[in-house]
Design a protein around this motif. Sequence first.
Motif, PDB file in Angstrom:
ATOM      1  N   ILE A 145       0.814  -1.220   0.000  1.00  0.00           N
ATOM      2  CA  ILE A 145       0.000   0.000   0.000  1.00  0.00           C
ATOM      3  C   ILE A 145       0.849   1.272   0.000  1.00  0.00           C
ATOM      4  CG2 ILE A 145      -1.577   1.311   1.516  1.00  0.00           C
ATOM      5  CD1 ILE A 145      -2.880  -0.793  -0.369  1.00  0.00           C
ATOM      6  N   ASP A 146       2.024   1.214   0.619  1.00  0.00           N
ATOM      7  CA  ASP A 146       2.872   2.415   0.606  1.00  0.00           C
ATOM      8  C   ASP A 146       3.524   2.643  -0.756  1.00  0.00           C
ATOM      9  OD1 ASP A 146       4.430   0.113   1.216  1.00  0.00           O
ATOM     10  OD2 ASP A 146       6.058   1.372   1.964  1.00  0.00           O
ATOM     11  N   HIS A 147       3.261   1.755  -1.708  1.00  0.00           N
ATOM     12  CA  HIS A 147       3.741   1.934  -3.088  1.00  0.00           C
ATOM     13  C   HIS A 147       2.600   2.066  -4.098  1.00  0.00           C
ATOM     14  CE1 HIS A 147       8.067   1.123  -2.317  1.00  0.00           C
ATOM     15  NE2 HIS A 147       7.525   0.622  -1.213  1.00  0.00           N
ATOM     16  N   ALA A 148       1.467   1.425  -3.804  1.00  0.00           N
ATOM     17  CA  ALA A 148       0.352   1.395  -4.769  1.00  0.00           C
ATOM     18  C   ALA A 148      -0.921   2.047  -4.237  1.00  0.00           C
ATOM     19  CB  ALA A 148       0.048  -0.059  -5.143  1.00  0.00           C
ATOM     20  N   GLY A 149      -0.960   2.357  -2.948  1.00  0.00           N
ATOM     21  CA  GLY A 149      -2.224   2.678  -2.282  1.00  0.00           C
ATOM     22  C   GLY A 149      -2.868   4.000  -2.642  1.00  0.00           C
ATOM     23  N   ARG A 150      -2.170   4.849  -3.393  1.00  0.00           N
ATOM     24  CA  ARG A 150      -2.796   6.114  -3.772  1.00  0.00           C
ATOM     25  C   ARG A 150      -3.257   6.088  -5.239  1.00  0.00           C
ATOM     26  NH1 ARG A 150      -0.750  11.992  -2.598  1.00  0.00           N
ATOM     27  NH2 ARG A 150       1.298  11.174  -3.066  1.00  0.00           N
ATOM     28  N   LEU A 151      -3.025   4.972  -5.934  1.00  0.00           N
ATOM     29  CA  LEU A 151      -3.443   4.872  -7.342  1.00  0.00           C
ATOM     30  C   LEU A 151      -4.932   5.161  -7.534  1.00  0.00           C
ATOM     31  CD1 LEU A 151      -1.398   1.787  -8.575  1.00  0.00           C
ATOM     32  CD2 LEU A 151      -1.222   4.121  -9.439  1.00  0.00           C
ATOM     33  N   PRO A 152      -5.832   4.588  -6.705  1.00  0.00           N
ATOM     34  CA  PRO A 152      -7.265   4.865  -6.938  1.00  0.00           C
ATOM     35  C   PRO A 152      -7.611   6.338  -6.750  1.00  0.00           C
ATOM     36  CG  PRO A 152      -6.990   2.926  -5.550  1.00  0.00           C
ATOM     37  CD  PRO A 152      -5.642   3.586  -5.642  1.00  0.00           C
ATOM     38  N   PHE A 153      -6.859   7.037  -5.899  1.00  0.00           N
ATOM     39  CA  PHE A 153      -7.094   8.475  -5.735  1.00  0.00           C
ATOM     40  C   PHE A 153      -6.644   9.217  -6.992  1.00  0.00           C
ATOM     41  CE2 PHE A 153      -5.723  12.731  -4.097  1.00  0.00           C
ATOM     42  CZ  PHE A 153      -7.000  13.196  -3.809  1.00  0.00           C
ATOM     43  N   LEU A 154      -5.507   8.814  -7.536  1.00  0.00           N
ATOM     44  CA  LEU A 154      -5.014   9.401  -8.789  1.00  0.00           C
ATOM     45  C   LEU A 154      -6.074   9.242  -9.885  1.00  0.00           C
ATOM     46  CD1 LEU A 154      -2.175  10.543  -9.862  1.00  0.00           C
ATOM     47  CD2 LEU A 154      -1.871   8.267 -10.851  1.00  0.00           C
ATOM     48  N   VAL A 155      -6.666   8.046  -9.926  1.00  0.00           N
ATOM     49  CA  VAL A 155      -7.704   7.755 -10.920  1.00  0.00           C
ATOM     50  C   VAL A 155      -8.969   8.563 -10.621  1.00  0.00           C
ATOM     51  CG1 VAL A 155      -9.245   5.918 -11.762  1.00  0.00           C
ATOM     52  CG2 VAL A 155      -6.782   5.492 -11.551  1.00  0.00           C
ATOM     53  N   ALA A 156      -9.334   8.641  -9.339  1.00  0.00           N
ATOM     54  CA  ALA A 156     -10.527   9.414  -8.963  1.00  0.00           C
ATOM     55  C   ALA A 156     -10.358  10.884  -9.349  1.00  0.00           C
ATOM     56  CB  ALA A 156     -10.780   9.290  -7.460  1.00  0.00           C
ATOM     57  N   GLU A 157      -9.108  11.345  -9.334  1.00  0.00           N
ATOM     58  CA  GLU A 157      -8.830  12.745  -9.678  1.00  0.00           C
ATOM     59  C   GLU A 157      -8.697  12.944 -11.183  1.00  0.00           C
ATOM     60  OE1 GLU A 157      -8.176  15.615  -7.180  1.00  0.00           O
ATOM     61  OE2 GLU A 157      -9.678  14.181  -6.491  1.00  0.00           O
ATOM     62  N   GLY A 158      -8.855  11.859 -11.961  1.00  0.00           N
ATOM     63  CA  GLY A 158      -8.915  12.024 -13.410  1.00  0.00           C
ATOM     64  C   GLY A 158      -7.810  11.361 -14.216  1.00  0.00           C
ATOM     65  N   TYR A 159      -6.915  10.606 -13.583  1.00  0.00           N
ATOM     66  CA  TYR A 159      -5.874   9.943 -14.367  1.00  0.00           C
ATOM     67  C   TYR A 159      -6.474   8.801 -15.202  1.00  0.00           C
ATOM     68  CZ  TYR A 159      -1.750   7.303 -15.685  1.00  0.00           C
ATOM     69  OH  TYR A 159      -0.803   6.643 -16.423  1.00  0.00           O
ATOM     70  N   ARG A 160      -6.217   8.813 -16.513  1.00  0.00           N
ATOM     71  CA  ARG A 160      -6.802   7.795 -17.389  1.00  0.00           C
ATOM     72  C   ARG A 160      -5.759   6.971 -18.136  1.00  0.00           C
ATOM     73  NH1 ARG A 160      -9.979   8.229 -14.488  1.00  0.00           N
ATOM     74  NH2 ARG A 160     -12.018   9.213 -14.535  1.00  0.00           N
ATOM     75  N   GLY A 161      -4.495   7.172 -17.819  1.00  0.00           N
ATOM     76  CA  GLY A 161      -3.430   6.480 -18.559  1.00  0.00           C
ATOM     77  C   GLY A 161      -3.184   5.062 -18.044  1.00  0.00           C
ATOM     78  N   ASP A 162      -2.147   4.439 -18.613  1.00  0.00           N
ATOM     79  CA  ASP A 162      -1.810   3.066 -18.242  1.00  0.00           C
ATOM     80  C   ASP A 162      -1.080   3.016 -16.897  1.00  0.00           C
ATOM     81  OD1 ASP A 162      -2.870   2.133 -20.595  1.00  0.00           O
ATOM     82  OD2 ASP A 162      -0.938   2.110 -21.658  1.00  0.00           O
ATOM     83  N   ILE A 163      -1.279   1.892 -16.208  1.00  0.00           N
ATOM     84  CA  ILE A 163      -0.535   1.595 -14.977  1.00  0.00           C
ATOM     85  C   ILE A 163       0.141   0.251 -15.214  1.00  0.00           C
ATOM     86  CG2 ILE A 163      -0.689   1.154 -12.507  1.00  0.00           C
ATOM     87  CD1 ILE A 163      -3.422   2.775 -12.636  1.00  0.00           C
ATOM     88  N   HIS A 164       1.465   0.270 -15.398  1.00  0.00           N
ATOM     89  CA  HIS A 164       2.194  -0.953 -15.725  1.00  0.00           C
ATOM     90  C   HIS A 164       2.652  -1.655 -14.453  1.00  0.00           C
ATOM     91  CE1 HIS A 164       2.377   0.085 -20.005  1.00  0.00           C
ATOM     92  NE2 HIS A 164       2.562   1.334 -19.600  1.00  0.00           N
ATOM     93  N   ALA A 165       2.498  -2.979 -14.427  1.00  0.00           N
ATOM     94  CA  ALA A 165       2.907  -3.759 -13.251  1.00  0.00           C
ATOM     95  C   ALA A 165       3.121  -5.203 -13.679  1.00  0.00           C
ATOM     96  CB  ALA A 165       1.818  -3.699 -12.186  1.00  0.00           C
ATOM     97  N   THR A 166       3.737  -6.011 -12.809  1.00  0.00           N
ATOM     98  CA  THR A 166       3.828  -7.438 -13.131  1.00  0.00           C
ATOM     99  C   THR A 166       2.435  -8.059 -12.956  1.00  0.00           C
ATOM    100  OG1 THR A 166       4.311  -8.132 -10.876  1.00  0.00           O
ATOM    101  CG2 THR A 166       6.213  -7.569 -12.254  1.00  0.00           C
ATOM    102  N   THR A 167       2.266  -9.243 -13.500  1.00  0.00           N
ATOM    103  CA  THR A 167       0.962  -9.913 -13.429  1.00  0.00           C
ATOM    104  C   THR A 167       0.539 -10.162 -11.979  1.00  0.00           C
ATOM    105  OG1 THR A 167       1.499 -10.975 -15.508  1.00  0.00           O
ATOM    106  CG2 THR A 167      -0.323 -11.929 -14.275  1.00  0.00           C
ATOM    107  N   ALA A 168       1.474 -10.665 -11.163  1.00  0.00           N
ATOM    108  CA  ALA A 168       1.119 -10.960  -9.766  1.00  0.00           C
ATOM    109  C   ALA A 168       0.821  -9.668  -9.001  1.00  0.00           C
ATOM    110  CB  ALA A 168       2.246 -11.740  -9.083  1.00  0.00           C
ATOM    111  N   THR A 169       1.522  -8.588  -9.320  1.00  0.00           N
ATOM    112  CA  THR A 169       1.240  -7.303  -8.664  1.00  0.00           C
ATOM    113  C   THR A 169      -0.168  -6.846  -9.002  1.00  0.00           C
ATOM    114  OG1 THR A 169       3.546  -6.607  -8.550  1.00  0.00           O
ATOM    115  CG2 THR A 169       1.909  -4.851  -8.581  1.00  0.00           C
ATOM    116  N   ARG A 170      -0.561  -7.010 -10.270  1.00  0.00           N
ATOM    117  CA  ARG A 170      -1.932  -6.645 -10.642  1.00  0.00           C
ATOM    118  C   ARG A 170      -2.946  -7.458  -9.831  1.00  0.00           C
ATOM    119  NH1 ARG A 170      -6.894  -6.758 -12.949  1.00  0.00           N
ATOM    120  NH2 ARG A 170      -6.911  -8.752 -11.876  1.00  0.00           N
ATOM    121  N   ASP A 171      -2.695  -8.767  -9.741  1.00  0.00           N
ATOM    122  CA  ASP A 171      -3.625  -9.638  -9.008  1.00  0.00           C
ATOM    123  C   ASP A 171      -3.689  -9.250  -7.526  1.00  0.00           C
ATOM    124  OD1 ASP A 171      -3.950 -10.896 -11.405  1.00  0.00           O
ATOM    125  OD2 ASP A 171      -2.959 -12.776 -10.836  1.00  0.00           O
TER     126      ASP A 171
END
Length: 464
Positions: free
Chosen positions: A64-90
Amino acid sequence: MRLQFVGAAREVTGSAHLVHVLGRTILLDCGLFQGRRAEVGRRNRALPYAVDRIDAVVLSHAHIDHAGRLPFLVAEGYRGDIHATTATRDLCEVMLADSAHIQEKDAEFLRRHRKEAADPLYTLRDVSTTLTQMRPHRYRERFEVVPGVHARFTDAGHILGSASVTLEWEEDGQRRRLGFSGDIGRSGLPIIRDPEPVEDVDWLLMESTYGDRDHTSVAGARDQLARVIRETVARGGRVLIPAFAVGRTQELLYDLHQLTHEGRIPRVPVVIDSPLAHEATEVFRENTRDFDTSEPMVRAHDGDLAQLFDFEQLRFTPAVEDSKAVMRSHGPMIVIAASGMAESGRILHHLAHSAGDPRSTILIVGFQAAHTLGRRIVDRVPALKVFGEEVPLRAQVEVLTGYSAHADRGELRRWLQAVRASSPRFADLFLVHGEAAAQDAFLADLAGRGIAATAPEPGTVVTR
Ligand SMILES: [Zn+2]
């Protein structure tokens, strides 16, 4: 190339680094700040950069201290790609949903008890949108992040799916490479592979969480775990382990399975009291291709790696009623519950129940940041404040450093030496993700070996 240090600068949470290159902006990590509630609430709402000017996000791992603000970034309007490994996505699917749940509960708490108008930082719906923007990749696959800039993930050996990132581009006819360590793991950790250093870089952003200390070996940690369990069970107490639901819990399960199998601990119930840990364990079962096949237990379960997390005494209690039944039951047991720093989650109920019992043991197996309840337990304060009530701390407190998912000083040094050895044009080392004292100690250690480095303050901009 311009680097902007906007999070996890002179501290360990809120990982976020901006890379401005070839006229584009790439955000490495988008982590949540953690610590004092009032302070982090404000910091988490202040995005480091205009959302419409971020072109791509590259994520090192699912903590969470690395990924936990992503949904806020998206809520604020970010629409680009978020690259990660497959297991990180899961893992993000499980962890960000849990984080949204915590954000919603926090907001509700403020509304009810403090009569403050508070919106959650983000909701489950923002998490769903975030997941649609995630682009999963295999380790070592080369992919384009923005026009002209390619990236590659290598195994950071820290948690399942964790990666170090290498960005590569051409500028003025020269090939340039920037390395970002992400969080560096340890050699010999159960389940996951050993860290693989990035190669041939011009510049390096490197974590430094434990730049000031050495850990017990991983094998030593397993011996200590067995001793603590034997002693606590002999007293008739409970072993309470606040643990990150992802990674630490599965490593502990792996070791408890092995210790039980070898007859080195008594057969008492092992309770995983965390819906998140239950779901995360399912993600592990689905991502066994990333397991370290040189581990003896992994080899022994070659036919069915998913069974690594099954043994007779083990119980998962995702439902609240089952969790309450565990609390009411008598006799020794081992309870693993989130959160890892005892800031939230069901571990709080177990602490309220057992912290006052001198027969029991609170077993600390991970890093405890300043101002967290976990840190106060490590500091053995006379009483803990749990759900607004004072609970005397009479249980034993044991700290096992060998379960850290973070490299210690010697391991950081060796990882860095390997990077430098493969990098003839190595120019700059920037330390990130470390509290000031740890970073200063590591800087001094490196300086003593003739290695120049800096630990940028938050907001620092570096142009190369
Ligand atoms: Zn991490």
